[in-house]
Design a protein around this motif. Structure first.
Motif, PDB file in Angstrom:
ATOM      1  N   UNK A 176      68.974  31.317  56.339  1.00 52.20           N
ATOM      2  CA  UNK A 176      67.613  31.701  56.689  1.00 52.20           C
ATOM      3  C   UNK A 176      66.589  31.009  55.795  1.00 52.20           C
ATOM      4  N   UNK A 177      66.710  31.176  54.488  1.00 53.84           N
ATOM      5  CA  UNK A 177      65.731  30.596  53.576  1.00 53.84           C
ATOM      6  C   UNK A 177      66.305  30.580  52.168  1.00 53.84           C
ATOM      7  N   UNK A 178      65.579  29.900  51.260  1.00 58.43           N
ATOM      8  CA  UNK A 178      66.009  29.834  49.872  1.00 58.43           C
ATOM      9  C   UNK A 178      64.794  29.610  48.990  1.00 58.43           C
ATOM     10  N   UNK A 179      64.952  29.855  47.705  1.00 60.36           N
ATOM     11  CA  UNK A 179      63.872  29.658  46.761  1.00 60.36           C
ATOM     12  C   UNK A 179      64.394  29.181  45.430  1.00 60.36           C
ATOM     13  N   UNK A 180      63.485  28.652  44.622  1.00 55.80           N
ATOM     14  CA  UNK A 180      63.855  28.113  43.332  1.00 55.80           C
ATOM     15  C   UNK A 180      62.734  28.407  42.348  1.00 55.80           C
ATOM     16  N   UNK A 181      63.077  28.620  41.091  1.00 53.47           N
ATOM     17  CA  UNK A 181      62.052  28.895  40.092  1.00 53.47           C
ATOM     18  C   UNK A 181      62.652  29.060  38.716  1.00 53.47           C
ATOM     19  N   UNK A 182      61.882  29.663  37.831  1.00 49.26           N
ATOM     20  CA  UNK A 182      62.336  29.963  36.481  1.00 49.26           C
ATOM     21  C   UNK A 182      62.162  31.456  36.227  1.00 49.26           C
ATOM     22  N   UNK A 183      62.867  31.958  35.217  1.00 48.03           N
ATOM     23  CA  UNK A 183      62.782  33.381  34.922  1.00 48.03           C
ATOM     24  C   UNK A 183      62.829  33.609  33.424  1.00 48.03           C
ATOM     25  N   UNK A 222      61.392  38.574  34.758  1.00 50.35           N
ATOM     26  CA  UNK A 222      60.114  38.122  35.287  1.00 50.35           C
ATOM     27  C   UNK A 222      60.309  36.733  35.875  1.00 50.35           C
ATOM     28  N   UNK A 223      59.975  36.566  37.148  1.00 52.34           N
ATOM     29  CA  UNK A 223      60.235  35.298  37.828  1.00 52.34           C
ATOM     30  C   UNK A 223      58.950  34.502  38.056  1.00 52.34           C
ATOM     31  N   UNK A 224      59.132  33.204  38.132  1.00 53.81           N
ATOM     32  CA  UNK A 224      58.081  32.234  38.461  1.00 53.81           C
ATOM     33  C   UNK A 224      58.651  31.368  39.568  1.00 53.81           C
ATOM     34  N   UNK A 225      58.225  31.622  40.796  1.00 60.11           N
ATOM     35  CA  UNK A 225      58.882  31.035  41.955  1.00 60.11           C
ATOM     36  C   UNK A 225      58.019  29.987  42.638  1.00 60.11           C
ATOM     37  N   UNK A 226      58.600  28.826  42.885  1.00 62.75           N
ATOM     38  CA  UNK A 226      57.887  27.760  43.577  1.00 62.75           C
ATOM     39  C   UNK A 226      57.842  28.064  45.067  1.00 62.75           C
ATOM     40  N   UNK A 227      56.617  28.076  45.623  1.00 59.37           N
ATOM     41  CA  UNK A 227      56.451  28.480  47.015  1.00 59.37           C
ATOM     42  C   UNK A 227      55.910  27.375  47.919  1.00 59.37           C
ATOM     43  N   UNK A 228      55.093  26.478  47.375  1.00 64.80           N
ATOM     44  CA  UNK A 228      54.417  25.540  48.265  1.00 64.80           C
ATOM     45  C   UNK A 228      53.963  24.302  47.511  1.00 64.80           C
ATOM     46  N   UNK A 229      53.587  23.279  48.269  1.00 67.94           N
ATOM     47  CA  UNK A 229      52.972  22.075  47.728  1.00 67.94           C
ATOM     48  C   UNK A 229      51.576  21.959  48.325  1.00 67.94           C
ATOM     49  N   UNK A 230      50.615  21.599  47.484  1.00 69.95           N
ATOM     50  CA  UNK A 230      49.219  21.533  47.904  1.00 69.95           C
ATOM     51  C   UNK A 230      48.763  20.083  47.985  1.00 69.95           C
ATOM     52  N   UNK A 231      48.033  19.751  49.030  1.00 69.19           N
ATOM     53  CA  UNK A 231      47.366  18.453  49.103  1.00 69.19           C
ATOM     54  C   UNK A 231      45.911  18.689  49.494  1.00 69.19           C
ATOM     55  N   UNK A 265      49.541  36.818  40.470  1.00 62.40           N
ATOM     56  CA  UNK A 265      48.773  35.575  40.352  1.00 62.40           C
ATOM     57  C   UNK A 265      49.609  34.380  40.781  1.00 62.40           C
ATOM     58  N   UNK A 266      48.949  33.243  40.980  1.00 63.87           N
ATOM     59  CA  UNK A 266      49.633  32.011  41.331  1.00 63.87           C
ATOM     60  C   UNK A 266      49.319  30.965  40.281  1.00 63.87           C
ATOM     61  N   UNK A 267      50.241  30.035  40.124  1.00 60.52           N
ATOM     62  CA  UNK A 267      50.064  28.919  39.194  1.00 60.52           C
ATOM     63  C   UNK A 267      50.145  27.619  39.980  1.00 60.52           C
ATOM     64  N   UNK A 268      49.190  26.726  39.747  1.00 53.54           N
ATOM     65  CA  UNK A 268      49.216  25.401  40.352  1.00 53.54           C
ATOM     66  C   UNK A 268      49.436  24.392  39.237  1.00 53.54           C
ATOM     67  N   UNK A 272      52.353  21.584  42.763  1.00 50.04           N
ATOM     68  CA  UNK A 272      53.211  22.665  43.208  1.00 50.04           C
ATOM     69  C   UNK A 272      52.533  24.011  42.965  1.00 50.04           C
ATOM     70  N   UNK A 273      52.742  24.955  43.886  1.00 46.52           N
ATOM     71  CA  UNK A 273      52.197  26.299  43.750  1.00 46.52           C
ATOM     72  C   UNK A 273      53.330  27.272  43.474  1.00 46.52           C
ATOM     73  N   UNK A 274      53.194  28.021  42.388  1.00 47.28           N
ATOM     74  CA  UNK A 274      54.181  29.025  41.993  1.00 47.28           C
ATOM     75  C   UNK A 274      53.574  30.415  42.098  1.00 47.28           C
ATOM     76  N   UNK A 275      54.392  31.390  42.472  1.00 43.61           N
ATOM     77  CA  UNK A 275      53.991  32.793  42.442  1.00 43.61           C
ATOM     78  C   UNK A 275      54.582  33.416  41.179  1.00 43.61           C
ATOM     79  N   UNK A 276      53.732  34.070  40.395  1.00 44.44           N
ATOM     80  CA  UNK A 276      54.145  34.682  39.134  1.00 44.44           C
ATOM     81  C   UNK A 276      54.348  36.175  39.373  1.00 44.44           C
TER      82      UNK A 276
END
Length: 276
Positions: A207-214, A222-231, A120-123, A128-132
């Motif tokens: 190449x790339x990086x990510x940030x989130x909480x666990x 179990x990770x909660x990763x920030x992937x995108x910003x929505x407008x 699932x995803x969290x907004x 911000x959009x997070x992948x759970x």
């Protein structure tokens, strides 16, 4: 000083506090760089930038950093342990540069949503959009210096670079060779406050990086990763700005009940159903 044919700009976002306290960030700043491809500052590092030409600068603990290539600039910057600007220019002086403003954000989208996939995803209210992710079982061995995720294929095995051997908190790395591509290096930092950062590089190049909480229950992470910003807007327009991935633009339709919404772009439609 000659004008270089190419140059780079950092886009750096700082944590709002003096030290990392989870993925809470403030405003981003643009830092000009020189013609040589620079190394990105690491998330969690203290970065100092002083603009000796136009005045001002920035200092803070890095929450995220990205690199943008431009074709021309009017200044050069040197990189040391910290970023120290010896000559710079205002962003408005950059040719072919654009500043994109958000149209807005539909707060009705705030919540946790299932799109029929495995995660699932969290907004969040700040758009911000997070992948759970699902819990990932792990094993600590070798005196707490080896972190293995046995359910992965191939098996992920990380070596500790720093931190307390009694827990996953610390800095970890692993290498993976991909035939015909090169050697990937994956680096993870798990912090005691429940935040994490990871970096990917290929043959030594970022190449790339990510940030989130666990969350860690002692046997699975179990990770909660920030992937995108929505407008959203104007009208039914929606833009999903992935931090490392293609820009997605399309339209969205929110069900009258507020329990589902559908995003449509050139590739098709995806329906999200509310979980919370």
């Amino acid at each position: 000083m000659s004008v270089p044919k190419k140059s780079y700009i950092y886009h750096v976002t700082f944590y709002t506090g003096p030290r990392p306290a989870g993925p809470t960030i403030g405003n981003s700043v643009s830092i000009p760089f020189g013609a040589e491809t620079p190394l990105l500052p690491r998330v969690g590092e203290d970065l100092i930038w002083q603009d000796n030409v136009n005045g001002g600068g920035a200092r803070g603990t890095v929450a995220e950093a990205s690199l943008v290539h431009i074709t021309r600039s009017q200044g050069l910057v040197s990189l040391n342990v910290q970023v120290d600007c010896i000559n710079s220019f205002r962003r408005s002086d950059l040719p072919d540069s654009q500043i994109i403003a958000q149209s807005g954000f539909d707060a009705t989208l705030v919540g946790t949503w299932n799109n029929g996939g495995s995660r699932p995803v969290e907004i969040t209210p700040d758009a911000q959009l997070y992948v759970l992710d699902t819990p990932a079982p792990y094993v600590l061995s070798n005196g707490g210096n080896t972190l293995t995720f046995p359910n992965t294929n191939p098996v992920w095995e990380f070596s500790r670079l720093s931190g307390d051997p009694a827990s996953v908190v610390g800095l970890w790395e692993r290498f993976e060779f991909e035939d015909g591509v090169g050697t990937w290096r994956e680096e993870w930092v798990f912090r005691a406050d429940g935040s994490y950062t990871y970096h990917w590089s290929l043959d030594g190049t970022f190449d790339s990086e990510g940030i989130g909480t666990y969350e860690d229950d002692g046997s699975a992470i179990t990770t909660r990763e920030r992937r995108a910003q929505i407008s959203t807007g104007p009208g039914a327009q929606m833009t999903i700005s992935q931090y490392f991935g293609p820009l997605q633009t399309g339209t969205y339709v929110l069900d009258a009940s507020g329990d589902s919404w559908t995003f449509t772009d050139a590739s098709g439609s995806i329906t999200y159903t509310r979980v919370t």
